[in-house]
Write a protein that holds these residues in place. Structure first.
Motif, mmCIF file in Angstrom:
data_model
loop_
_atom_site.group_PDB
_atom_site.id
_atom_site.type_symbol
_atom_site.label_atom_id
_atom_site.label_comp_id
_atom_site.label_asym_id
_atom_site.label_seq_id
_atom_site.Cartn_x
_atom_site.Cartn_y
_atom_site.Cartn_z
ATOM 1 N N ARG A 110 60.716 36.891 57.635
ATOM 2 C CA ARG A 110 59.989 37.429 59.079
ATOM 3 C C ARG A 110 58.828 36.522 59.638
ATOM 4 O O ARG A 110 57.916 36.455 58.711
ATOM 5 C CB ARG A 110 59.609 38.696 59.081
ATOM 6 N N HIS A 111 58.872 36.185 60.842
ATOM 7 C CA HIS A 111 57.856 35.373 61.236
ATOM 8 C C HIS A 111 57.289 35.958 62.599
ATOM 9 O O HIS A 111 58.060 36.380 63.363
ATOM 10 C CB HIS A 111 58.270 33.891 61.692
ATOM 11 N N MET A 112 55.977 36.087 62.779
ATOM 12 C CA MET A 112 55.540 36.842 64.057
ATOM 13 C C MET A 112 54.275 36.043 64.491
ATOM 14 O O MET A 112 53.212 35.558 63.803
ATOM 15 C CB MET A 112 54.990 38.283 63.587
ATOM 16 N N GLU A 113 54.323 35.856 65.654
ATOM 17 C CA GLU A 113 53.210 35.135 66.700
ATOM 18 C C GLU A 113 52.337 35.955 67.709
ATOM 19 O O GLU A 113 53.333 36.704 68.375
ATOM 20 C CB GLU A 113 53.499 33.908 66.936
ATOM 21 N N VAL A 114 51.233 35.978 67.893
ATOM 22 C CA VAL A 114 50.755 36.687 68.625
ATOM 23 C C VAL A 114 50.006 35.874 69.711
ATOM 24 O O VAL A 114 49.244 34.921 69.401
ATOM 25 C CB VAL A 114 49.879 37.872 68.294
ATOM 26 N N ASN A 115 50.326 35.867 70.955
ATOM 27 C CA ASN A 115 49.667 35.062 72.011
ATOM 28 C C ASN A 115 48.850 36.011 72.805
ATOM 29 O O ASN A 115 49.147 36.825 73.683
ATOM 30 C CB ASN A 115 50.811 34.402 72.988
ATOM 31 N N TRP A 116 47.596 35.902 72.411
ATOM 32 C CA TRP A 116 46.573 36.685 73.013
ATOM 33 C C TRP A 116 46.118 36.221 74.357
ATOM 34 O O TRP A 116 45.511 37.032 75.172
ATOM 35 C CB TRP A 116 45.335 36.627 72.003
ATOM 36 N N THR A 117 46.594 35.194 75.074
ATOM 37 C CA THR A 117 46.432 35.116 76.287
ATOM 38 C C THR A 117 47.495 35.677 77.170
ATOM 39 O O THR A 117 47.025 36.229 78.335
ATOM 40 C CB THR A 117 46.807 33.472 76.595
ATOM 41 N N SER A 118 48.882 35.697 76.706
ATOM 42 C CA SER A 118 49.594 36.271 77.646
ATOM 43 C C SER A 118 49.885 37.772 77.034
ATOM 44 O O SER A 118 50.636 38.595 77.751
ATOM 45 C CB SER A 118 51.194 35.768 77.644
ATOM 46 N N ASN A 119 49.318 38.199 75.903
ATOM 47 C CA ASN A 119 49.104 39.499 75.170
ATOM 48 C C ASN A 119 50.746 39.748 75.129
ATOM 49 O O ASN A 119 51.294 40.929 75.380
ATOM 50 C CB ASN A 119 48.762 40.649 76.145
ATOM 51 N N GLN A 120 51.348 39.012 74.133
ATOM 52 C CA GLN A 120 52.970 38.915 73.841
ATOM 53 C C GLN A 120 52.948 38.862 72.302
ATOM 54 O O GLN A 120 52.240 38.070 71.808
ATOM 55 C CB GLN A 120 53.691 38.225 74.543
ATOM 56 N N VAL A 121 53.798 39.640 71.765
ATOM 57 C CA VAL A 121 54.028 39.473 70.268
ATOM 58 C C VAL A 121 55.521 39.159 70.083
ATOM 59 O O VAL A 121 56.437 39.406 70.814
ATOM 60 C CB VAL A 121 54.018 40.708 69.412
ATOM 61 N N SER A 122 55.745 37.933 69.416
ATOM 62 C CA SER A 122 57.152 37.479 69.052
ATOM 63 C C SER A 122 57.654 37.585 67.707
ATOM 64 O O SER A 122 56.663 37.279 66.860
ATOM 65 C CB SER A 122 57.043 35.960 69.587
ATOM 66 N N VAL A 123 58.592 38.123 67.442
ATOM 67 C CA VAL A 123 59.202 38.667 65.901
ATOM 68 C C VAL A 123 60.522 37.646 66.065
ATOM 69 O O VAL A 123 61.238 37.930 66.710
ATOM 70 C CB VAL A 123 59.039 40.006 65.889
ATOM 71 N N ASP A 124 60.631 37.002 64.908
ATOM 72 C CA ASP A 124 61.829 36.342 64.451
ATOM 73 C C ASP A 124 62.237 36.494 62.882
ATOM 74 O O ASP A 124 61.436 36.192 62.076
ATOM 75 C CB ASP A 124 61.753 34.959 64.596
ATOM 76 N N GLU A 125 63.349 37.122 62.836
ATOM 77 C CA GLU A 125 63.831 37.359 61.237
ATOM 78 C C GLU A 125 65.094 36.421 61.096
ATOM 79 O O GLU A 125 65.879 36.376 60.218
ATOM 80 C CB GLU A 125 64.220 38.791 61.048
ATOM 81 N N GLY A 126 65.144 35.134 61.938
ATOM 82 C CA GLY A 126 66.168 34.470 61.673
ATOM 83 C C GLY A 126 67.269 34.337 62.622
ATOM 84 O O GLY A 126 68.486 33.717 62.709
ATOM 85 N N LYS A 127 67.397 35.455 63.616
ATOM 86 C CA LYS A 127 68.400 35.561 64.565
ATOM 87 C C LYS A 127 67.994 35.483 65.979
ATOM 88 O O LYS A 127 68.456 36.152 67.002
ATOM 89 C CB LYS A 127 69.015 37.191 64.002
ATOM 90 N N GLY A 128 66.686 34.907 66.193
ATOM 91 C CA GLY A 128 66.218 34.827 67.418
ATOM 92 C C GLY A 128 64.947 35.831 67.627
ATOM 93 O O GLY A 128 64.840 36.888 67.008
ATOM 94 N N PRO A 129 64.321 35.349 68.468
ATOM 95 C CA PRO A 129 62.792 36.139 68.509
ATOM 96 C C PRO A 129 63.064 37.389 69.403
ATOM 97 O O PRO A 129 63.889 37.323 70.376
ATOM 98 C CB PRO A 129 62.031 35.036 69.140
ATOM 99 N N MET A 130 62.142 38.512 69.093
ATOM 100 C CA MET A 130 62.207 39.624 69.906
ATOM 101 C C MET A 130 60.739 39.563 70.409
ATOM 102 O O MET A 130 59.751 39.127 69.629
ATOM 103 C CB MET A 130 62.577 40.918 69.320
ATOM 104 N N THR A 131 60.433 40.194 71.624
ATOM 105 C CA THR A 131 59.249 40.231 72.174
ATOM 106 C C THR A 131 58.679 41.668 72.441
ATOM 107 O O THR A 131 59.617 42.379 73.097
ATOM 108 C CB THR A 131 58.984 39.367 73.315
#
Length: 237
Positions: A110-131
């Motif tokens: 699982r890879h997760m990144e947080v963009n604190w400028t746009s206030n969005q979380v992106s989570v990807d487990e290898g099947k494409g990101p969810m936000t």
């Protein structure tokens, strides 16, 4: 131990949601903590938790778990959780989180990144990101135990924290339920016992917050009666 799928729960043991709603009392201090991991009373692995600064105002919190006996060793089960967080308003906020579990029969990531400028979380487990939207003060399951330990050090007894999970942010709530004498390989402690108050999953974590920011002992029934006991703790990188 009964099922290979429970191996994944070893790494989750230290990173089950623990939280705090108020500002934390102090900035982090680098450390290395080693835990003995057991299931059903049988030792099955070792977890090493580290915290260190990595520059640009970021900290890295890592939990590496290795199967050392029984089925965990036979499967070559190893997992790593690593978070980079910023210390913002006297509290940790997750920036990047990575989870990897490798075994002979299964792997997961699982890879997760947080963009604190746009206030969005992106989570990807290898099947494409969810936000989904982020929440101020949000952490992930890996850094939550550190947040609770520092909150306890500041004297808090009721704790709540926004925790980023796969599809959303959960507001997880915990409380200090009492004080117990705890004996673990690292020594004997008068510890504060923390339980989760917004879930019926059996979970207890014992902290000696004036000594360590992470639990000296943790026990959970969800995932196969796992227990972690502190073996050693060392300050510094």
């Amino acid at each position: 131990m009964t099922k290979p799928t429970s191996i994944r729960s070893i790494a989750a043991g230290l990173v089950l949601a623990l939280s705090t709603s108020a500002a934390l009392a102090a900035t982090p201090t680098p450390f290395t903590a080693t835990y003995q991991v057991s299931q059903g009373g049988q030792v099955m692995g070792e977890a090493v938790v580290t915290l260190k600064p990595v520059g640009n105002g970021l900290w890295e919190y890592s939990n590496q778990t290795h199967g050392t006996s029984g089925l965990a060793a036979a499967l070559g089960a190893n997992s790593t959780e690593t978070t980079r967080f910023r210390w913002n308003n006297n509290a940790p906020e997750t920036v990047i989180y990575d989870y990897h579990m490798d075994a002979a029969i299964k792997s997961k990531q699982r890879h997760m990144e947080v963009n604190w400028t746009s206030n969005q979380v992106s989570v990807d487990e290898g099947k494409g990101p969810m936000t989904y939207p982020s929440v101020p003060g949000m952490v992930d399951r890996n850094t939550a135990p550190l947040a609770i330990g520092m909150a306890l050090r500041g004297g808090q007894q009721m704790v709540a924290l926004p925790v980023a999970v796969k599809r959303n942010v959960e507001n997880q709530q915990f409380k200090v339920a009492g004080k117990d004498s705890v004996s673990v390989p690292a020594g004997n402690f008068q510890a504060e016992r923390v339980v989760r108050s917004d879930s019926d999953k059996a979970f207890s974590a014992w902290y000696a917050p004036q000594k360590y920011p992470v639990p000296v002992k943790l026990a959970q029934s969800d995932g196969g009666n796992l227990e972690l006991q502190l073996v050693s703790y060392k300050n510094g990188n």
